[in-house]
Design a protein around this motif. Structure first.
Motif, PDB file in Angstrom:
ATOM      1  N   ARG A 154       0.840  -1.194   0.000  1.00 36.62           N
ATOM      2  CA  ARG A 154       0.000   0.000   0.000  1.00 36.62           C
ATOM      3  C   ARG A 154       0.879   1.250   0.000  1.00 36.62           C
ATOM      4  O   ARG A 154       1.439   1.629   1.038  1.00 36.62           O
ATOM      5  CB  ARG A 154      -0.910  -0.018   1.218  1.00 36.62           C
ATOM      6  CG  ARG A 154      -1.996  -1.098   1.182  1.00 36.62           C
ATOM      7  CD  ARG A 154      -3.238  -0.590   0.517  1.00 36.62           C
ATOM      8  NE  ARG A 154      -3.729   0.601   1.205  1.00 36.62           N
ATOM      9  CZ  ARG A 154      -4.402   0.585   2.362  1.00 36.62           C
ATOM     10  NH1 ARG A 154      -4.704  -0.566   2.944  1.00 36.62           N
ATOM     11  NH2 ARG A 154      -4.816   1.723   2.924  1.00 36.62           N
ATOM     12  N   LYS A 155       0.982   1.904  -1.137  1.00 31.57           N
ATOM     13  CA  LYS A 155       1.818   3.100  -1.252  1.00 31.57           C
ATOM     14  C   LYS A 155       1.322   4.229  -0.354  1.00 31.57           C
ATOM     15  O   LYS A 155       2.124   5.028   0.155  1.00 31.57           O
ATOM     16  CB  LYS A 155       1.874   3.559  -2.707  1.00 31.57           C
ATOM     17  CG  LYS A 155       2.598   2.593  -3.626  1.00 31.57           C
ATOM     18  CD  LYS A 155       2.847   3.189  -4.998  1.00 31.57           C
ATOM     19  CE  LYS A 155       1.563   3.450  -5.760  1.00 31.57           C
ATOM     20  NZ  LYS A 155       1.825   3.972  -7.122  1.00 31.57           N
ATOM     21  N   ASP A 156      -0.001   4.310  -0.152  1.00 30.99           N
ATOM     22  CA  ASP A 156      -0.524   5.375   0.706  1.00 30.99           C
ATOM     23  C   ASP A 156      -0.023   5.221   2.142  1.00 30.99           C
ATOM     24  O   ASP A 156       0.263   6.214   2.826  1.00 30.99           O
ATOM     25  CB  ASP A 156      -2.052   5.409   0.657  1.00 30.99           C
ATOM     26  CG  ASP A 156      -2.692   4.070   1.010  1.00 30.99           C
ATOM     27  OD1 ASP A 156      -2.073   3.015   0.732  1.00 30.99           O
ATOM     28  OD2 ASP A 156      -3.809   4.067   1.551  1.00 30.99           O
ATOM     29  N   LEU A 157       0.104   3.966   2.601  1.00 31.69           N
ATOM     30  CA  LEU A 157       0.619   3.731   3.941  1.00 31.69           C
ATOM     31  C   LEU A 157       2.133   3.933   4.001  1.00 31.69           C
ATOM     32  O   LEU A 157       2.658   4.558   4.926  1.00 31.69           O
ATOM     33  CB  LEU A 157       0.269   2.315   4.407  1.00 31.69           C
ATOM     34  CG  LEU A 157      -1.221   1.997   4.587  1.00 31.69           C
ATOM     35  CD1 LEU A 157      -1.408   0.535   4.959  1.00 31.69           C
ATOM     36  CD2 LEU A 157      -1.846   2.897   5.646  1.00 31.69           C
ATOM     37  N   PHE A 158       2.833   3.405   3.010  1.00 28.65           N
ATOM     38  CA  PHE A 158       4.293   3.478   2.995  1.00 28.65           C
ATOM     39  C   PHE A 158       4.791   4.921   2.847  1.00 28.65           C
ATOM     40  O   PHE A 158       5.883   5.244   3.287  1.00 28.65           O
ATOM     41  CB  PHE A 158       4.855   2.618   1.861  1.00 28.65           C
ATOM     42  CG  PHE A 158       5.010   1.163   2.208  1.00 28.65           C
ATOM     43  CD1 PHE A 158       6.258   0.558   2.190  1.00 28.65           C
ATOM     44  CD2 PHE A 158       3.915   0.391   2.559  1.00 28.65           C
ATOM     45  CE1 PHE A 158       6.418  -0.785   2.516  1.00 28.65           C
ATOM     46  CE2 PHE A 158       4.051  -0.952   2.881  1.00 28.65           C
ATOM     47  CZ  PHE A 158       5.309  -1.537   2.864  1.00 28.65           C
ATOM     48  N   ASN A 159       3.978   5.769   2.203  1.00 32.42           N
ATOM     49  CA  ASN A 159       4.396   7.160   1.967  1.00 32.42           C
ATOM     50  C   ASN A 159       3.859   8.140   3.007  1.00 32.42           C
ATOM     51  O   ASN A 159       4.167   9.336   2.944  1.00 32.42           O
ATOM     52  CB  ASN A 159       3.952   7.611   0.574  1.00 32.42           C
ATOM     53  CG  ASN A 159       4.679   6.851  -0.538  1.00 32.42           C
ATOM     54  OD1 ASN A 159       5.802   6.402  -0.347  1.00 32.42           O
ATOM     55  ND2 ASN A 159       4.038   6.712  -1.682  1.00 32.42           N
ATOM     56  N   ASP A 160       3.063   7.663   3.937  1.00 35.70           N
ATOM     57  CA  ASP A 160       2.484   8.538   4.947  1.00 35.70           C
ATOM     58  C   ASP A 160       3.579   9.017   5.907  1.00 35.70           C
ATOM     59  O   ASP A 160       4.277   8.198   6.524  1.00 35.70           O
ATOM     60  CB  ASP A 160       1.408   7.778   5.728  1.00 35.70           C
ATOM     61  CG  ASP A 160       0.700   8.656   6.732  1.00 35.70           C
ATOM     62  OD1 ASP A 160       1.272   8.886   7.821  1.00 35.70           O
ATOM     63  OD2 ASP A 160      -0.416   9.124   6.430  1.00 35.70           O
ATOM     64  N   PRO A 161       3.756  10.340   6.049  1.00 36.01           N
ATOM     65  CA  PRO A 161       4.844  10.853   6.896  1.00 36.01           C
ATOM     66  C   PRO A 161       4.793  10.359   8.342  1.00 36.01           C
ATOM     67  O   PRO A 161       5.837  10.062   8.936  1.00 36.01           O
ATOM     68  CB  PRO A 161       4.645  12.376   6.832  1.00 36.01           C
ATOM     69  CG  PRO A 161       3.910  12.613   5.548  1.00 36.01           C
ATOM     70  CD  PRO A 161       3.020  11.423   5.374  1.00 36.01           C
ATOM     71  N   GLU A 162       3.593  10.268   8.904  1.00 38.54           N
ATOM     72  CA  GLU A 162       3.483   9.797  10.283  1.00 38.54           C
ATOM     73  C   GLU A 162       3.892   8.333  10.406  1.00 38.54           C
ATOM     74  O   GLU A 162       4.578   7.942  11.367  1.00 38.54           O
ATOM     75  CB  GLU A 162       2.054  10.000  10.800  1.00 38.54           C
ATOM     76  CG  GLU A 162       1.672  11.460  10.984  1.00 38.54           C
ATOM     77  CD  GLU A 162       0.317  11.616  11.653  1.00 38.54           C
ATOM     78  OE1 GLU A 162      -0.224  10.598  12.144  1.00 38.54           O
ATOM     79  OE2 GLU A 162      -0.194  12.753  11.695  1.00 38.54           O
ATOM     80  N   GLU A 163       3.444   7.523   9.438  1.00 39.75           N
ATOM     81  CA  GLU A 163       3.811   6.108   9.463  1.00 39.75           C
ATOM     82  C   GLU A 163       5.323   5.951   9.279  1.00 39.75           C
ATOM     83  O   GLU A 163       5.960   5.132   9.960  1.00 39.75           O
ATOM     84  CB  GLU A 163       3.073   5.344   8.351  1.00 39.75           C
ATOM     85  CG  GLU A 163       1.556   5.359   8.458  1.00 39.75           C
ATOM     86  CD  GLU A 163       1.022   4.475   9.576  1.00 39.75           C
ATOM     87  OE1 GLU A 163       1.822   3.960  10.392  1.00 39.75           O
ATOM     88  OE2 GLU A 163      -0.208   4.301   9.652  1.00 39.75           O
ATOM     89  N   ARG A 164       5.886   6.723   8.389  1.00 38.20           N
ATOM     90  CA  ARG A 164       7.321   6.614   8.133  1.00 38.20           C
ATOM     91  C   ARG A 164       8.129   7.014   9.381  1.00 38.20           C
ATOM     92  O   ARG A 164       9.128   6.360   9.726  1.00 38.20           O
ATOM     93  CB  ARG A 164       7.716   7.479   6.938  1.00 38.20           C
ATOM     94  CG  ARG A 164       7.132   7.002   5.613  1.00 38.20           C
ATOM     95  CD  ARG A 164       7.556   7.894   4.451  1.00 38.20           C
ATOM     96  NE  ARG A 164       8.986   7.826   4.232  1.00 38.20           N
ATOM     97  CZ  ARG A 164       9.593   6.871   3.551  1.00 38.20           C
ATOM     98  NH1 ARG A 164       8.885   5.857   3.037  1.00 38.20           N
ATOM     99  NH2 ARG A 164      10.898   6.881   3.381  1.00 38.20           N
ATOM    100  N   GLY A 165       7.683   8.081  10.041  1.00 35.64           N
ATOM    101  CA  GLY A 165       8.380   8.513  11.248  1.00 35.64           C
ATOM    102  C   GLY A 165       8.283   7.486  12.354  1.00 35.64           C
ATOM    103  O   GLY A 165       9.290   7.183  13.034  1.00 35.64           O
ATOM    104  N   ALA A 166       7.087   6.919  12.550  1.00 37.18           N
ATOM    105  CA  ALA A 166       6.882   5.928  13.603  1.00 37.18           C
ATOM    106  C   ALA A 166       7.679   4.658  13.326  1.00 37.18           C
ATOM    107  O   ALA A 166       8.244   4.052  14.250  1.00 37.18           O
ATOM    108  CB  ALA A 166       5.396   5.603  13.725  1.00 37.18           C
TER     109      ALA A 166
END
Length: 382
Positions: A154-166
């Motif tokens: 899921r690119k939307d999840l992988f590219n989400d700044p909050e998800e990436r930071g966490a």
């Protein structure tokens, strides 16, 4: 006078029957008005059949021929081919089949290079074309669609700044499509949130060849193989145990239903937005673009199966090509070759791809279509 009239009538009937017989004996098939030839193709019902059917009008116009397509559900196609070849009832010129069926039917097929100049097919442009040679090193099969198993994400999840930071805070490295099995495990663990209706990964746990794909690719990672040179099982060893343990561990981050999932179950879970990743074939990335089937349109990427460790050469992988073979009993073999050249050409493979196909040519995968379908390039790499 009565006898003469009767004889004339008999003669006219005879001439009519003779002409009618010649019409059909000469072609072996029913023809249509204005066309001398009919090319018959037997195939499965499916998106890639729809793709190559979309360019048959150009072929019909060029060769003044009617292309008839007999479509069967995939489960019936092999059975029908077996029955028709065994009975000598081969009323078709080409079959569109997976490459794995070629050895079974090779005695009923004609080598492609016997029917035309194979140089015009530009075979080096096809991934894995060396696998299309059988028997006395003869080309029996020309690919149209190639798919391979990999990780859809899921690119939307992988590219989400909050998800990436966490993710970076928790695992110490950036969230990217997994390149190693260790990264794959971490990402599945990170996104596994069953209380929120999101699972880390969709796998196919049904006892079938699909579960086998999950195992085989891990087996290859560890230098193992399915069979040895004597065609005996070759996975009851350390490589096999490692592969099975890796797969078992990943199932911790699936839905409970995944242990019985086949193709449809795993596909639905990803396309309904209920998993962050799915280990399936490239075709799913294509289906994900269809708003009638997918809630994640534009948000699904593809990467090849991760390797055991970083920086290692890519091991061998399973891939599944569908393509064309020519029937030995066809009386239109040269025309059948022309169809293969037409349908698998760069021009028409590119034109047909958006209808529903993963092109078998590297040049099409890496060409301008890759801008519209980004997973083409990663599929070509895999």
């Amino acid at each position: 006078m009565q006898t003469l009239t009767s004889n004339r009538s008999t003669l006219l009937v005879f001439v009519g029957v003779l002409l009618f017989s010649l019409l059909f004996v000469g072609t072996g098939r029913v023809t249509t008005r204005g066309q001398d030839k009919t090319l018959n193709i037997i195939t499965e019902v499916g998106s890639h059949t729809d793709a190559w059917k979309s360019v048959r009008e150009q072929f019909e116009a060029k060769h003044d021929v009617k292309v008839e397509v007999n479509e069967l559900p995939f489960g019936q196609l092999r059975q029908q081919l077996s029955l028709k070849f065994a009975a000598g009832d081969v009323a078709f010129d080409l079959a569109y089949i997976p490459i794995g069926w070629v050895p079974q039917f090779s005695d009923n097929l004609s080598p492609v290079e016997d029917q035309g100049n194979v140089d015009t097919l530009e075979l080096d442009d096809f991934a894995g074309i060396e696998n299309a040679y059988f028997g006395e090193d003869e080309l029996y099969f020309v690919p149209y669609m190639n798919e391979t198993h990999g990780v859809l994400y899921r690119k939307d999840l992988f590219n989400d700044p909050e998800e990436r930071g966490a993710f970076k805070d928790e695992y110490g490295y950036s969230l990217e499509p997994p390149k190693t099995m260790s990264e794959y495990h971490d990402i599945a663990e990170f996104f596994h949130r069953p209380d929120e209706g999101l699972y880390g990964v969709s796998l196919m746990g049904d006892r079938s060849i699909l579960l086998g794909f999950h195992f085989y690719n891990r087996l290859f990672n560890h230098g193992g193989d399915i069979l040895n040179e004597d065609y005996r099982p070759a996975f009851n060893n350390e490589a096999g145990v490692k592969a099975l343990k890796e797969l078992e561990d990943l199932f911790e981050y699936t839905s409970a239903a995944a242990t019985s999932y086949g193709w449809q179950g795993a596909q639905a879970e990803l396309l309904q937005g209920r998993s962050a990743m799915a280990e399936m074939a490239t075709t799913i990335a294509q289906i994900a673009q269809d708003p009638e089937q997918s809630k994640v349109v534009g948000d699904v990427g593809f990467t090849g199966i991760p390797t055991a460790e970083a920086g290692v050469d890519k091991p061998k992988r399973l891939y599944l090509p569908f393509g064309f073979v020519i029937a030995q009993d066809s009386d239109q073999k040269e025309l059948a070759f022309e169809w293969i050249k037409h349908a698998t050409s760069k021009e028409y493979m590119k034109e047909a791809a958006p209808v529903g196909n993963i092109p078998a040519r590297y040049s099409v995968l890496r060409g301008e279509l890759a801008e519209e379908y980004p997973y083409y390039s990663s599929h070509a790499d895999a």
